[in-house]
Design a protein around this motif. Structure first.
Motif, PDB file in Angstrom:
ATOM      1  N   THR A   1       0.783  -1.201  -0.145  1.00 35.02           N
ATOM      2  CA  THR A   1       0.140  -0.003   0.068  1.00 35.02           C
ATOM      3  C   THR A   1       0.919   1.345  -0.053  1.00 35.02           C
ATOM      4  OG1 THR A   1      -0.148  -0.125   2.268  1.00 35.02           O
ATOM      5  CG2 THR A   1      -1.936  -1.182   1.234  1.00 35.02           C
ATOM      6  N   LEU A   2       2.178   1.254   0.084  1.00 36.25           N
ATOM      7  CA  LEU A   2       2.854   2.379  -0.039  1.00 36.25           C
ATOM      8  C   LEU A   2       2.405   3.136  -1.398  1.00 36.25           C
ATOM      9  CD1 LEU A   2       6.493   0.814   0.922  1.00 36.25           C
ATOM     10  CD2 LEU A   2       4.876   2.229   2.177  1.00 36.25           C
ATOM     11  N   LEU A   3       2.700   4.267  -1.214  1.00 35.89           N
ATOM     12  CA  LEU A   3       2.208   5.505  -2.431  1.00 35.89           C
ATOM     13  C   LEU A   3       2.714   4.989  -3.633  1.00 35.89           C
ATOM     14  CD1 LEU A   3       0.470   7.706  -3.265  1.00 35.89           C
ATOM     15  CD2 LEU A   3       2.384   9.333  -2.694  1.00 35.89           C
ATOM     16  N   LEU A   4       4.258   4.950  -3.804  1.00 33.43           N
ATOM     17  CA  LEU A   4       4.928   4.712  -4.795  1.00 33.43           C
ATOM     18  C   LEU A   4       4.553   3.468  -5.444  1.00 33.43           C
ATOM     19  CD1 LEU A   4       8.417   6.210  -4.155  1.00 33.43           C
ATOM     20  CD2 LEU A   4       6.764   7.191  -5.261  1.00 33.43           C
ATOM     21  N   GLU A   5       4.117   2.533  -4.557  1.00 34.39           N
ATOM     22  CA  GLU A   5       3.786   1.197  -5.216  1.00 34.39           C
ATOM     23  C   GLU A   5       2.562   1.150  -5.979  1.00 34.39           C
ATOM     24  OE1 GLU A   5       4.577  -2.020  -2.705  1.00 34.39           O
ATOM     25  OE2 GLU A   5       6.411  -1.454  -2.352  1.00 34.39           O
ATOM     26  N   LEU A   6       1.733   2.103  -5.288  1.00 33.30           N
ATOM     27  CA  LEU A   6       0.422   2.135  -5.819  1.00 33.30           C
ATOM     28  C   LEU A   6       0.218   2.938  -7.052  1.00 33.30           C
ATOM     29  CD1 LEU A   6      -1.828   3.094  -2.628  1.00 33.30           C
ATOM     30  CD2 LEU A   6      -1.953   0.970  -3.967  1.00 33.30           C
ATOM     31  N   MET A   7       1.297   4.014  -7.115  1.00 37.20           N
ATOM     32  CA  MET A   7       1.562   4.691  -8.349  1.00 37.20           C
ATOM     33  C   MET A   7       1.912   3.758  -9.533  1.00 37.20           C
ATOM     34  SD  MET A   7       0.738   7.989  -7.853  1.00 37.20           S
ATOM     35  CE  MET A   7       1.525   8.864  -9.196  1.00 37.20           C
ATOM     36  N   GLN A   8       2.923   3.133  -9.221  1.00 39.16           N
ATOM     37  CA  GLN A   8       3.485   2.101 -10.122  1.00 39.16           C
ATOM     38  C   GLN A   8       2.225   1.142 -10.583  1.00 39.16           C
ATOM     39  OE1 GLN A   8       7.012   0.511  -8.183  1.00 39.16           O
ATOM     40  NE2 GLN A   8       8.294   2.426  -8.684  1.00 39.16           N
TER      41      GLN A   8
ATOM     42  N   GLY B   1      -0.709   1.598 -10.931  1.00 39.64           N
ATOM     43  CA  GLY B   1      -1.637   2.220 -11.750  1.00 39.64           C
ATOM     44  C   GLY B   1      -1.340   2.715 -13.151  1.00 39.64           C
ATOM     45  N   GLY B   2       0.176   2.386 -13.354  1.00 41.90           N
ATOM     46  CA  GLY B   2       0.515   2.528 -14.842  1.00 41.90           C
ATOM     47  C   GLY B   2       1.203   3.739 -15.013  1.00 41.90           C
ATOM     48  N   TRP B   3       1.600   4.045 -16.292  1.00 38.71           N
ATOM     49  CA  TRP B   3       2.402   5.328 -16.438  1.00 38.71           C
ATOM     50  C   TRP B   3       1.385   6.400 -16.485  1.00 38.71           C
ATOM     51  CZ3 TRP B   3       0.703   8.419 -20.413  1.00 38.71           C
ATOM     52  CH2 TRP B   3      -0.348   7.755 -21.265  1.00 38.71           C
ATOM     53  N   LEU B   4       0.203   6.369 -16.643  1.00 44.72           N
ATOM     54  CA  LEU B   4      -0.831   7.452 -16.579  1.00 44.72           C
ATOM     55  C   LEU B   4      -0.905   7.925 -15.305  1.00 44.72           C
ATOM     56  CD1 LEU B   4      -2.394   8.977 -18.584  1.00 44.72           C
ATOM     57  CD2 LEU B   4      -4.363   7.558 -18.164  1.00 44.72           C
ATOM     58  N   MET B   5      -0.442   7.431 -14.219  1.00 45.16           N
ATOM     59  CA  MET B   5      -0.690   7.846 -12.815  1.00 45.16           C
ATOM     60  C   MET B   5       0.562   9.028 -12.676  1.00 45.16           C
ATOM     61  SD  MET B   5      -3.054   6.483 -11.307  1.00 45.16           S
ATOM     62  CE  MET B   5      -2.678   6.486  -9.391  1.00 45.16           C
ATOM     63  N   TRP B   6       1.597   8.882 -13.400  1.00 38.43           N
ATOM     64  CA  TRP B   6       2.819   9.879 -13.009  1.00 38.43           C
ATOM     65  C   TRP B   6       2.369  11.327 -13.615  1.00 38.43           C
ATOM     66  CZ3 TRP B   6       5.610   8.623  -9.238  1.00 38.43           C
ATOM     67  CH2 TRP B   6       5.945   7.428  -9.054  1.00 38.43           C
ATOM     68  N   PRO B   7       1.627  11.346 -14.716  1.00 39.21           N
ATOM     69  CA  PRO B   7       1.445  12.607 -15.043  1.00 39.21           C
ATOM     70  C   PRO B   7       0.345  13.278 -14.197  1.00 39.21           C
ATOM     71  CG  PRO B   7       1.472  11.317 -16.973  1.00 39.21           C
ATOM     72  CD  PRO B   7       1.703  10.229 -16.043  1.00 39.21           C
ATOM     73  N   ILE B   8      -0.849  12.372 -13.910  1.00 40.17           N
ATOM     74  CA  ILE B   8      -1.960  12.876 -13.164  1.00 40.17           C
ATOM     75  C   ILE B   8      -1.401  13.233 -11.693  1.00 40.17           C
ATOM     76  CG2 ILE B   8      -3.819  11.884 -11.548  1.00 40.17           C
ATOM     77  CD1 ILE B   8      -4.415   9.997 -14.042  1.00 40.17           C
TER      78      ILE B   8
END
Length: 84
Positions: A21-28, A30-37
């Motif tokens: 549940t760490l934030l970076l793992e959740l971001m990863q 979510g795929g590449w689209l999570m980073w621009p969001i």
């Protein structure tokens, strides 16, 4: 290969691995689209804070402005020249 997160992996959902549940793992996950969001969210938050700081009421509107306008109106001295 990346593992997708399921609701069972989230805390309180009976997941076996709470570290997922760490934030970076959740971001990863979510795929590449999570980073621009996420980047847009950070930029938008910064803009809101900057605008709130810059456009504080005390800096834009002089003290007692409304009281002075009402006073001029009641005295009949509120003209277009005074408004400009």
């Amino acid at each position: 290969m990346r593992r997708s997160l399921s609701p069972a992996d989230l805390p309180g959902r009976g997941g076996a691995n709470p570290e997922v549940t760490l934030l970076l793992e959740l971001m990863q996950a979510g795929g590449w689209l999570m980073w621009p969001i996420a980047a847009c969210s950070v930029i938008a938050t910064a803009i809101v804070i900057e605008r709130a700081w810059t456009l504080r009421r005390a800096r834009i509107m002089p003290a007692n402005l409304v009281a002075r306008i009402w006073q001029l109106y009641r005295q009949g001295k509120l003209t277009d020249e005074r408004i400009d």
